[in-house]
Scaffold this motif. Structure first.
Motif, short mmCIF file in Angstrom:
data_model
loop_
_atom_site.label_atom_id
_atom_site.label_comp_id
_atom_site.label_asym_id
_atom_site.label_seq_id
_atom_site.Cartn_x
_atom_site.Cartn_y
_atom_site.Cartn_z
N GLU A 92 15.27 66.45 -10.73
CA GLU A 92 15.25 67.78 -11.34
C GLU A 92 14.31 68.73 -10.62
N ILE A 93 13.20 68.21 -10.09
CA ILE A 93 12.27 69.06 -9.35
C ILE A 93 12.99 69.71 -8.17
N GLY A 94 13.75 68.92 -7.45
CA GLY A 94 14.48 69.47 -6.31
C GLY A 94 15.49 70.52 -6.74
N GLU A 95 16.23 70.23 -7.80
CA GLU A 95 17.26 71.16 -8.27
C GLU A 95 16.64 72.47 -8.77
N VAL A 96 15.60 72.36 -9.60
CA VAL A 96 14.96 73.55 -10.14
C VAL A 96 14.27 74.34 -9.04
N THR A 97 13.65 73.65 -8.11
CA THR A 97 12.97 74.33 -7.00
C THR A 97 13.96 75.14 -6.17
N LEU A 98 15.11 74.56 -5.88
CA LEU A 98 16.11 75.31 -5.12
C LEU A 98 16.59 76.54 -5.89
N ARG A 99 16.78 76.39 -7.19
CA ARG A 99 17.18 77.55 -8.00
C ARG A 99 16.08 78.62 -7.99
N LEU A 100 14.83 78.20 -8.09
CA LEU A 100 13.73 79.16 -8.07
C LEU A 100 13.64 79.88 -6.73
N THR A 146 16.05 80.73 -4.93
CA THR A 146 17.15 81.69 -4.76
C THR A 146 17.13 82.80 -5.81
N LEU A 147 16.25 82.69 -6.81
CA LEU A 147 16.15 83.76 -7.81
C LEU A 147 15.53 84.99 -7.16
N GLN A 148 16.05 86.11 -7.49
CA GLN A 148 15.49 87.32 -6.94
C GLN A 148 14.54 87.98 -7.95
N PRO A 149 14.91 89.09 -8.53
CA PRO A 149 13.93 89.81 -9.35
C PRO A 149 13.84 89.37 -10.82
N SER A 150 14.36 88.22 -11.17
CA SER A 150 14.37 87.83 -12.57
C SER A 150 13.10 87.06 -12.93
N ASN A 151 12.08 87.77 -13.34
CA ASN A 151 10.83 87.11 -13.72
C ASN A 151 11.00 86.18 -14.91
N GLU A 152 11.88 86.54 -15.83
CA GLU A 152 12.11 85.72 -17.02
C GLU A 152 12.65 84.35 -16.63
N HIS A 153 13.65 84.31 -15.77
CA HIS A 153 14.22 83.03 -15.34
C HIS A 153 13.25 82.26 -14.44
N TYR A 154 12.53 82.99 -13.62
CA TYR A 154 11.55 82.36 -12.73
C TYR A 154 10.46 81.68 -13.57
N ALA A 155 9.95 82.40 -14.57
CA ALA A 155 8.91 81.84 -15.44
C ALA A 155 9.43 80.62 -16.19
N ALA A 156 10.67 80.69 -16.68
CA ALA A 156 11.25 79.55 -17.40
C ALA A 156 11.35 78.33 -16.49
N GLY A 157 11.75 78.53 -15.24
CA GLY A 157 11.84 77.42 -14.30
C GLY A 157 10.49 76.81 -14.00
N LEU A 158 9.49 77.67 -13.79
CA LEU A 158 8.14 77.16 -13.54
C LEU A 158 7.61 76.39 -14.74
N ARG A 159 7.87 76.93 -15.93
CA ARG A 159 7.43 76.26 -17.16
C ARG A 159 8.09 74.89 -17.29
N ARG A 160 9.38 74.82 -17.01
CA ARG A 160 10.10 73.54 -17.11
C ARG A 160 9.52 72.53 -16.13
N LEU A 161 9.31 72.95 -14.90
CA LEU A 161 8.71 72.04 -13.92
C LEU A 161 7.34 71.58 -14.37
N GLY A 162 6.53 72.50 -14.82
CA GLY A 162 5.18 72.15 -15.26
C GLY A 162 5.18 71.16 -16.40
N ARG A 163 6.01 71.41 -17.40
CA ARG A 163 6.08 70.50 -18.55
C ARG A 163 6.54 69.11 -18.12
N ASP A 164 7.58 69.07 -17.30
CA ASP A 164 8.09 67.77 -16.86
C ASP A 164 7.05 66.99 -16.06
N LEU A 165 6.36 67.69 -15.18
CA LEU A 165 5.36 67.02 -14.35
C LEU A 165 4.17 66.54 -15.17
N VAL A 166 3.69 67.37 -16.08
CA VAL A 166 2.55 66.99 -16.93
C VAL A 166 2.92 65.80 -17.81
#
Length: 80
Positions: free
Chosen positions: A18-26, A28-48
Motif C-alpha cells: 500500500e505504501i508504494g501504491e499510495v506514494t505513486l498516487r501522491l 501524481t496529485l496536483q493541487p488537491s491538498n485535501e487528497h494529498y493530506a488524506a494520503g499522507l494521513r493514511r500512510l502515517g497511520r498505517d506505518l505507526v
C-alpha cells in the motif's frame, strides 16, 4: 514463528504494498491538498500502527521494554 507472527508479517507486507501504491498516487496529485493530506494521513497511520505492533511483539519475545510512545503509536515528545 507462530500464527500471530505470520499474521503480523502478512500485515506488514500489505502495508508495504500500500505504501508504494499510495506514494505513486501522491506523486501524481496536483493541487488537491485535501487528497494529498488524506494520503499522507493514511500512510502515517498505517506505518505507526504496524511499527507499534512490531515493537510490541519484539518486546514480548525478548522482554526488553520499548518507549511508551512507540508502543502506543503516539509521537515522541518534542525536544524543548
Amino acid at each position: 514463528m507462530d500464527k500471530a507472527d505470520r499474521e503480523l508479517l502478512a500485515g506488514l507486507a500489505k502495508v508495504n504494498t500500500e505504501i508504494g501504491e499510495v506514494t505513486l498516487r501522491l506523486l501524481t496529485l496536483q493541487p488537491s491538498n485535501e487528497h494529498y493530506a488524506a494520503g499522507l494521513r493514511r500512510l502515517g497511520r498505517d506505518l505507526v500502527k504496524t511499527g507499534a505492533a512490531l515493537a510490541r511483539r519484539a518486546s514480548e519475545l525478548d522482554g526488553q521494554e520499548q518507549p511508551a510512545e512507540l508502543l502506543s503509536g503516539a509521537p515522541p515528545p518534542s525536544a524543548p
